[in-house]
Design a protein around this motif. Structure first.
Motif, mmCIF file in Angstrom:
data_model
loop_
_atom_site.group_PDB
_atom_site.id
_atom_site.type_symbol
_atom_site.label_atom_id
_atom_site.label_comp_id
_atom_site.label_asym_id
_atom_site.label_seq_id
_atom_site.Cartn_x
_atom_site.Cartn_y
_atom_site.Cartn_z
ATOM 1 N N ASN A 91 56.132 6.644 -27.863
ATOM 2 C CA ASN A 91 55.035 7.618 -27.824
ATOM 3 C C ASN A 91 53.773 7.054 -27.174
ATOM 4 O O ASN A 91 52.816 7.778 -26.939
ATOM 5 C CB ASN A 91 54.744 8.187 -29.212
ATOM 6 N N GLN A 92 53.773 5.751 -26.848
ATOM 7 C CA GLN A 92 52.633 5.143 -26.174
ATOM 8 C C GLN A 92 52.915 4.824 -24.709
ATOM 9 O O GLN A 92 52.028 4.367 -23.994
ATOM 10 C CB GLN A 92 52.232 3.860 -26.899
ATOM 11 N N VAL A 93 54.135 5.070 -24.268
ATOM 12 C CA VAL A 93 54.530 4.691 -22.915
ATOM 13 C C VAL A 93 53.694 5.404 -21.857
ATOM 14 O O VAL A 93 53.231 4.789 -20.898
ATOM 15 C CB VAL A 93 56.043 4.912 -22.691
ATOM 16 N N GLU A 94 53.466 6.694 -22.009
ATOM 17 C CA GLU A 94 52.710 7.439 -20.996
ATOM 18 C C GLU A 94 51.278 6.922 -20.878
ATOM 19 O O GLU A 94 50.764 6.738 -19.778
ATOM 20 C CB GLU A 94 52.704 8.940 -21.301
ATOM 21 N N GLU A 95 50.638 6.680 -22.013
ATOM 22 C CA GLU A 95 49.260 6.157 -21.989
ATOM 23 C C GLU A 95 49.216 4.771 -21.332
ATOM 24 O O GLU A 95 48.352 4.500 -20.503
ATOM 25 C CB GLU A 95 48.705 6.079 -23.406
ATOM 26 N N LEU A 96 50.166 3.914 -21.687
ATOM 27 C CA LEU A 96 50.226 2.584 -21.088
ATOM 28 C C LEU A 96 50.495 2.689 -19.593
ATOM 29 O O LEU A 96 49.880 1.977 -18.794
ATOM 30 C CB LEU A 96 51.295 1.733 -21.768
ATOM 31 N N HIS A 97 51.377 3.577 -19.214
ATOM 32 C CA HIS A 97 51.687 3.792 -17.796
ATOM 33 C C HIS A 97 50.415 4.163 -17.030
ATOM 34 O O HIS A 97 50.151 3.625 -15.952
ATOM 35 C CB HIS A 97 52.754 4.879 -17.659
ATOM 36 N N GLN A 98 49.625 5.062 -17.581
ATOM 37 C CA GLN A 98 48.379 5.478 -16.928
ATOM 38 C C GLN A 98 47.393 4.314 -16.821
ATOM 39 O O GLN A 98 46.741 4.135 -15.791
ATOM 40 C CB GLN A 98 47.745 6.656 -17.680
ATOM 41 N N GLU A 112 44.869 0.025 -13.276
ATOM 42 C CA GLU A 112 44.701 -1.391 -12.941
ATOM 43 C C GLU A 112 45.255 -1.688 -11.546
ATOM 44 O O GLU A 112 44.631 -2.404 -10.761
ATOM 45 C CB GLU A 112 45.396 -2.281 -13.979
ATOM 46 N N LEU A 113 46.427 -1.136 -11.250
ATOM 47 C CA LEU A 113 47.038 -1.350 -9.929
ATOM 48 C C LEU A 113 46.190 -0.729 -8.826
ATOM 49 O O LEU A 113 45.969 -1.350 -7.784
ATOM 50 C CB LEU A 113 48.456 -0.772 -9.898
ATOM 51 N N ASP A 114 45.717 0.500 -9.055
ATOM 52 C CA ASP A 114 44.888 1.183 -8.056
ATOM 53 C C ASP A 114 43.590 0.428 -7.785
ATOM 54 O O ASP A 114 43.086 0.425 -6.670
ATOM 55 C CB ASP A 114 44.563 2.614 -8.501
ATOM 56 N N ALA A 115 43.072 -0.229 -8.815
ATOM 57 C CA ALA A 115 41.834 -0.991 -8.668
ATOM 58 C C ALA A 115 42.085 -2.361 -8.031
ATOM 59 O O ALA A 115 41.141 -3.088 -7.733
ATOM 60 C CB ALA A 115 41.162 -1.161 -10.033
ATOM 61 N N GLY A 116 43.353 -2.707 -7.844
ATOM 62 C CA GLY A 116 43.681 -3.985 -7.229
ATOM 63 C C GLY A 116 43.587 -5.174 -8.167
ATOM 64 O O GLY A 116 43.533 -6.313 -7.721
ATOM 65 N N LEU A 129 59.419 0.132 -19.224
ATOM 66 C CA LEU A 129 58.190 0.277 -18.447
ATOM 67 C C LEU A 129 57.708 -1.090 -17.965
ATOM 68 O O LEU A 129 57.327 -1.241 -16.792
ATOM 69 C CB LEU A 129 57.096 0.961 -19.276
ATOM 70 N N LEU A 130 57.745 -2.090 -18.833
ATOM 71 C CA LEU A 130 57.324 -3.434 -18.435
ATOM 72 C C LEU A 130 58.238 -3.990 -17.345
ATOM 73 O O LEU A 130 57.767 -4.654 -16.414
ATOM 74 C CB LEU A 130 57.301 -4.362 -19.650
ATOM 75 N N CYS A 131 59.529 -3.693 -17.425
ATOM 76 C CA CYS A 131 60.482 -4.143 -16.392
ATOM 77 C C CYS A 131 60.185 -3.473 -15.051
ATOM 78 O O CYS A 131 60.205 -4.135 -14.006
ATOM 79 C CB CYS A 131 61.914 -3.836 -16.815
ATOM 80 N N ALA A 132 59.929 -2.176 -15.080
ATOM 81 C CA ALA A 132 59.612 -1.459 -13.841
ATOM 82 C C ALA A 132 58.341 -2.019 -13.215
ATOM 83 O O ALA A 132 58.269 -2.218 -11.998
ATOM 84 C CB ALA A 132 59.458 0.038 -14.121
ATOM 85 N N LEU A 133 57.359 -2.306 -14.038
ATOM 86 C CA LEU A 133 56.115 -2.899 -13.557
ATOM 87 C C LEU A 133 56.373 -4.274 -12.947
ATOM 88 O O LEU A 133 55.909 -4.565 -11.839
ATOM 89 C CB LEU A 133 55.110 -3.020 -14.703
ATOM 90 N N GLN A 134 57.128 -5.106 -13.647
ATOM 91 C CA GLN A 134 57.410 -6.449 -13.146
ATOM 92 C C GLN A 134 58.170 -6.387 -11.820
ATOM 93 O O GLN A 134 57.849 -7.117 -10.884
ATOM 94 C CB GLN A 134 58.198 -7.253 -14.187
ATOM 95 N N LYS A 135 59.155 -5.498 -11.714
ATOM 96 C CA LYS A 135 59.915 -5.368 -10.463
ATOM 97 C C LYS A 135 58.994 -4.963 -9.316
ATOM 98 O O LYS A 135 59.078 -5.513 -8.222
ATOM 99 C CB LYS A 135 61.041 -4.342 -10.620
ATOM 100 N N TYR A 136 58.102 -4.014 -9.572
ATOM 101 C CA TYR A 136 57.155 -3.580 -8.539
ATOM 102 C C TYR A 136 56.258 -4.750 -8.123
ATOM 103 O O TYR A 136 56.061 -5.001 -6.931
ATOM 104 C CB TYR A 136 56.308 -2.406 -9.035
ATOM 105 N N LEU A 137 55.714 -5.452 -9.107
ATOM 106 C CA LEU A 137 54.819 -6.563 -8.801
ATOM 107 C C LEU A 137 55.534 -7.660 -8.027
ATOM 108 O O LEU A 137 54.968 -8.234 -7.093
ATOM 109 C CB LEU A 137 54.202 -7.116 -10.083
ATOM 110 N N LEU A 138 56.762 -7.968 -8.409
ATOM 111 C CA LEU A 138 57.519 -8.986 -7.690
ATOM 112 C C LEU A 138 57.746 -8.574 -6.236
ATOM 113 O O LEU A 138 57.699 -9.407 -5.336
ATOM 114 C CB LEU A 138 58.848 -9.269 -8.389
ATOM 115 N N ASP A 139 57.966 -7.278 -6.007
ATOM 116 C CA ASP A 139 58.150 -6.767 -4.644
ATOM 117 C C ASP A 139 56.916 -6.973 -3.773
ATOM 118 O O ASP A 139 57.029 -7.109 -2.557
ATOM 119 C CB ASP A 139 58.516 -5.278 -4.648
#
Length: 90
Positions: free
Chosen positions: A11-18, A23-27, A47-57
């Motif tokens: 129930n906190q995933v959407e808020e954390l995603h936002q 943070e990503l948009d702000a660089g 969600l943390l895995c998706a974030l990590q994969k994106y960051l590694l890319d």
């Protein structure tokens, strides 16, 4: 830095995603304080895995602050310790 809550659950995933998108948009470097996490469910870890994969890319990674035995244990059970680079605190 984003301080993650004691209960990192679906129930906190959407808020954390936002928050992460802001943070990503702000660089900003993604720095997550995990020191208070007492429980983490699969949806949150996904969600943390998706974030990590994106960051590694893009040549970055999540900067973990603090330790959480609960998060480390959940990540280990899912076989994602290497991807998330969270060391076990058990």
């Amino acid at each position: 830095m984003i301080k993650l809550p004691p209960e990192l659950v679906i129930n906190q995933v959407e808020e954390l995603h936002q928050q992460l998108l802001l943070e990503l948009d702000a660089g900003h470097v993604i720095s997550l304080d995990i020191s208070e996490i007492q429980r983490a469910d699969t949806a949150s870890i996904q969600l943390l895995c998706a974030l990590q994969k994106y960051l590694l890319d893009i040549g970055q990674h999540i900067s973990w602050v603090g330790e959480s035995a609960a998060l480390s244990s959940s990540v280990e059970k899912l076989g994602l310790t290497e991807l998330l680079s969270i060391s076990s605190t058990n």
